[in-house]
Design an enzyme around this catalytic site. Structure first.
Site, PDB file in Angstrom:
ATOM      1  N   LYS A   1       0.143   3.749  -2.502  1.00 25.31           N
ATOM      2  CA  LYS A   1      -1.022   4.889  -2.522  1.00 25.31           C
ATOM      3  C   LYS A   1      -0.356   6.012  -2.708  1.00 25.31           C
ATOM      4  O   LYS A   1      -1.113   7.157  -2.736  1.00 25.31           O
ATOM      5  CB  LYS A   1      -2.084   4.462  -1.256  1.00 25.31           C
ATOM      6  CG  LYS A   1      -2.784   3.335  -1.604  1.00 25.31           C
ATOM      7  CD  LYS A   1      -3.363   2.721  -0.556  1.00 25.31           C
ATOM      8  CE  LYS A   1      -4.573   2.058  -0.433  1.00 25.31           C
ATOM      9  NZ  LYS A   1      -4.080   0.580  -0.096  1.00 25.31           N
TER      10      LYS A   1
ATOM     11  N   SER B   1      -5.873   3.411   4.582  1.00 25.06           N
ATOM     12  CA  SER B   1      -5.642   2.674   3.390  1.00 25.06           C
ATOM     13  C   SER B   1      -6.391   1.613   2.689  1.00 25.06           C
ATOM     14  O   SER B   1      -6.483   0.526   2.281  1.00 25.06           O
ATOM     15  CB  SER B   1      -4.287   1.705   3.914  1.00 25.06           C
ATOM     16  OG  SER B   1      -3.390   1.200   2.934  1.00 25.06           O
TER      17      SER B   1
ATOM     18  N   SER C   1       0.726  -1.039   0.073  1.00 25.80           N
ATOM     19  CA  SER C   1      -0.095  -0.080   0.105  1.00 25.80           C
ATOM     20  C   SER C   1       0.840   1.298   0.157  1.00 25.80           C
ATOM     21  O   SER C   1       0.184   2.528  -0.175  1.00 25.80           O
ATOM     22  CB  SER C   1      -0.859   0.075   1.139  1.00 25.80           C
ATOM     23  OG  SER C   1      -1.915  -0.858   0.918  1.00 25.80           O
TER      24      SER C   1
END
Length: 324
Positions: A105, A159, A102
């Site tokens: 992101k 997230s 993640s």
């Protein structure tokens, strides 16, 4: 592969020139060739002031940086980058290609902030909610209409993979088109060892980055006041309409344990914020922006730790290297 100062500068300028339309189209097939006059390179010597300028605010290294004995890091890649002096404080395997989970992101947010408006209304589609079992989500539902700003909080604080997909579809019309934009923007920043296939960081063999590339993308992202404010937020309470027009309240808590108090930074270090990432293949990952007692800011990165306990223990050890 290791990149020297000049090589990294050449890579960055080559990307910038390609994207800005400079250079001949037929020469673009080998944009990083050392002897290319088009990119200011003749026999490895810097020939262009533009090269120097483009890399002037970057921390650059061509090798591991470790001047201390006894470091006990087990994570696959670790690095500390001093934003004030533009020096690499510590680097271990920072050019190794790894799965970012993640931390992907960061680029998703950077592209959204560049091409979208915070007040835009994002309509969540059924496609955006097609996620792998166990995905990290902020529990968006089909037909929800949060703003882009709210989606960015869901993306970076909770997230949410659902937020990542919704953002991608809003900005580019499809997740696939958005990913193309992510890759273009990454190359423009000099992140030449990065390739994305989705906006969330879900596992894919062709979805990878390096700690150094992650530093490049994060350094660009924190120039944006909204991004910096979001990653510094521990809890976010907001509301938006669902498909029926009803007002839905949500309360998202950050996944960053330094901000929740579950992990403690060295006494003189203030953790401003960052981004976590975890999958079975990527391990536990974390990139942080911190400030020491002298008011100097650093970016610290740990990739592919065996678990979260190790991740935060080794990140704290890295933060100790920034104490002044």
């Amino acid at each position: 592969m290791r990149y020297s100062y000049r090589r990294m500068a050449f890579l960055i300028l080559g990307c910038a020139l390609m994207l800005s339309g400079c250079g001949k189209k037929e020469e673009a097939a080998v944009p990083y060739e050392n002897t290319s006059v088009t990119y200011g390179m003749v026999q490895g010597e810097i020939q262009s002031e533009q090269v120097k300028f483009f890399a002037s605010d970057l921390c650059v290294t061509d090798q591991d940086v470790n001047n201390e004995e006894g470091n006990s890091f087990t994570s696959a890649s670790t690095g500390v980058f001093d934003l004030s002096s533009r020096e690499v404080v510590y680097a271990d395997n920072v050019f190794e290609k790894l799965y970012p989970a993640s931390t992907t992101k960061i680029m998703t947010a950077l592209v959204a902030l560049k091409y979208g408006n915070l007040t835009d209304t994002v309509t969540v589609s059924a496609q955006a909610l097609q996620l792998e079992s166990g995905s990290s989500v902020c529990n968006l539902k089909e037909g929800d209409t949060p703003t882009l700003e709210q989606c960015l909080y869901g993306l970076l604080i909770k997230s949410g993979n659902d937020a990542a997909n919704a953002i991608a579809e809003h900005i580019s019309g499809s997740q696939e088109a958005f990913v193309e934009l992510m890759n273009e923007e990454a190359k423009a920043l000099g992140a030449v060892d990065t390739h994305f296939v989705n906006p969330s960081g879900l596992q894919d063999e062709d979805h990878y980055t390096t700690a150094y590339d992650l530093y490049l993308m994060f350094q660009e992202a924190i120039k944006n006041e909204t991004f910096s404010a979001i990653i510094h937020t521990d809890k976010y309470l907001t509301a938006y309409n669902n498909a029926s027009g009803e007002r839905i309240s949500v309360n998202w808590t950050t996944t960053n344990q330094y901000l929740t108090g579950e992990a403690s930074a060295p006494e003189t270090i203030t953790v401003i914020g960052g981004k976590t990432g975890t999958t079975s293949a990527a391990g536990a990952c974390l990139i942080l922006l911190s400030e020491n007692g002298a008011g100097e800011q650093d970016v610290s990165i740990v990739m592919k730790s065996q678990d979260k306990t190790t991740l935060y223990s080794e990140m704290t050890e890295l933060l100790n290297k920034t104490v002044k």
